[in-house]
Design a protein around this motif. Sequence first.
Motif, PDB file in Angstrom:
ATOM      1  N   ALA A  54       8.154   3.471 -13.328  1.00 18.57           N
ATOM      2  CA  ALA A  54       7.252   3.786 -12.214  1.00 18.57           C
ATOM      3  C   ALA A  54       5.864   3.197 -12.458  1.00 18.57           C
ATOM      4  N   LYS A  55       5.368   3.309 -13.681  1.00 19.87           N
ATOM      5  CA  LYS A  55       4.051   2.743 -14.008  1.00 19.87           C
ATOM      6  C   LYS A  55       4.057   1.224 -13.857  1.00 19.87           C
ATOM      7  N   SER A  56       5.082   0.584 -14.396  1.00 22.78           N
ATOM      8  CA  SER A  56       5.177  -0.860 -14.305  1.00 22.78           C
ATOM      9  C   SER A  56       5.239  -1.312 -12.847  1.00 22.78           C
ATOM     10  N   SER A  57       6.039  -0.625 -12.069  1.00 23.65           N
ATOM     11  CA  SER A  57       6.164  -0.962 -10.653  1.00 23.65           C
ATOM     12  C   SER A  57       4.841  -0.773  -9.924  1.00 23.65           C
ATOM     13  N   LEU A  58       4.113   0.274 -10.285  1.00 28.75           N
ATOM     14  CA  LEU A  58       2.779   0.471  -9.705  1.00 28.75           C
ATOM     15  C   LEU A  58       1.878  -0.701 -10.055  1.00 28.75           C
ATOM     16  N   GLY A  59       1.944  -1.151 -11.292  1.00 28.25           N
ATOM     17  CA  GLY A  59       1.142  -2.300 -11.717  1.00 28.25           C
ATOM     18  C   GLY A  59       1.435  -3.537 -10.888  1.00 28.25           C
ATOM     19  N   TYR A  60       2.717  -3.791 -10.645  1.00 29.97           N
ATOM     20  CA  TYR A  60       3.086  -4.953  -9.829  1.00 29.97           C
ATOM     21  C   TYR A  60       2.625  -4.793  -8.381  1.00 29.97           C
ATOM     22  N   SER A  61       2.693  -3.582  -7.882  1.00 27.26           N
ATOM     23  CA  SER A  61       2.234  -3.325  -6.516  1.00 27.26           C
ATOM     24  C   SER A  61       0.727  -3.550  -6.395  1.00 27.26           C
ATOM     25  N   ASP A 115       0.822  -1.198   0.000  1.00 28.25           N
ATOM     26  CA  ASP A 115       0.000   0.000   0.000  1.00 28.25           C
ATOM     27  C   ASP A 115       0.865   1.260   0.000  1.00 28.25           C
ATOM     28  N   ARG A 116       1.939   1.251   0.779  1.00 27.69           N
ATOM     29  CA  ARG A 116       2.863   2.392   0.807  1.00 27.69           C
ATOM     30  C   ARG A 116       3.625   2.475  -0.517  1.00 27.69           C
ATOM     31  N   ALA A 117       4.026   1.334  -1.055  1.00 25.78           N
ATOM     32  CA  ALA A 117       4.710   1.323  -2.352  1.00 25.78           C
ATOM     33  C   ALA A 117       3.799   1.915  -3.426  1.00 25.78           C
ATOM     34  N   GLU A 118       2.518   1.548  -3.387  1.00 27.10           N
ATOM     35  CA  GLU A 118       1.564   2.094  -4.359  1.00 27.10           C
ATOM     36  C   GLU A 118       1.528   3.622  -4.285  1.00 27.10           C
ATOM     37  N   GLU A 119       1.442   4.132  -3.090  1.00 32.70           N
ATOM     38  CA  GLU A 119       1.398   5.583  -2.890  1.00 32.70           C
ATOM     39  C   GLU A 119       2.647   6.267  -3.461  1.00 32.70           C
ATOM     40  N   LEU A 120       3.801   5.697  -3.175  1.00 31.48           N
ATOM     41  CA  LEU A 120       5.055   6.274  -3.651  1.00 31.48           C
ATOM     42  C   LEU A 120       5.228   6.126  -5.159  1.00 31.48           C
ATOM     43  N   TYR A 121       4.792   4.997  -5.716  1.00 29.50           N
ATOM     44  CA  TYR A 121       4.870   4.834  -7.170  1.00 29.50           C
ATOM     45  C   TYR A 121       3.945   5.827  -7.880  1.00 29.50           C
ATOM     46  N   ARG A 122       2.782   6.089  -7.307  1.00 31.08           N
ATOM     47  CA  ARG A 122       1.881   7.086  -7.911  1.00 31.08           C
ATOM     48  C   ARG A 122       2.542   8.468  -7.920  1.00 31.08           C
TER      49      ARG A 122
END
Length: 136
Positions: free
Chosen positions: A51-58, A28-35
């Motif tokens: 960053a987008k790809s990492s958000l997708g994985y999160s 959840d924190r990773a999602e926030e930071l990736y956004r």
Amino acid sequence: VDTYGNKMGGKLANLFLADCCFAAEKFDRAEELYRKAIKDFDGDVPFDCLAKSSLGYSLEEQGKHEEAAAIFSEISSDTGSIMGDESLFALCRQYGSIGKADLQLETAKKLIENFPQSIYANVLREKFPTLEMSES
């Protein structure tokens, strides 16, 4: 990150912190930071795509497969994407997770056709052997 957030070093630190959160399974924190990283690196290749790809994985790790599919679909449809085959593979996986078998198969076929030498194409050929027969 707070002091130099508007400088390149701060932006990179935010992305690194997001990766650390992901590795620590704080999705959840990773999602926030990736956004935040997506906004920070808007149009700045390759960081925006990463960053987008990492958000997708999160999102995927949190079970938010519909949202993850939207992210990976956006990346794969971006002409000149540096992660075309990987994003299609991840998109295929998301469709499988949400029970959209027709879209999963369509995406697998697209990956195999557009990236025949990709390691992901080999994985999908094994998973969907009927695709090989339909190409012949």
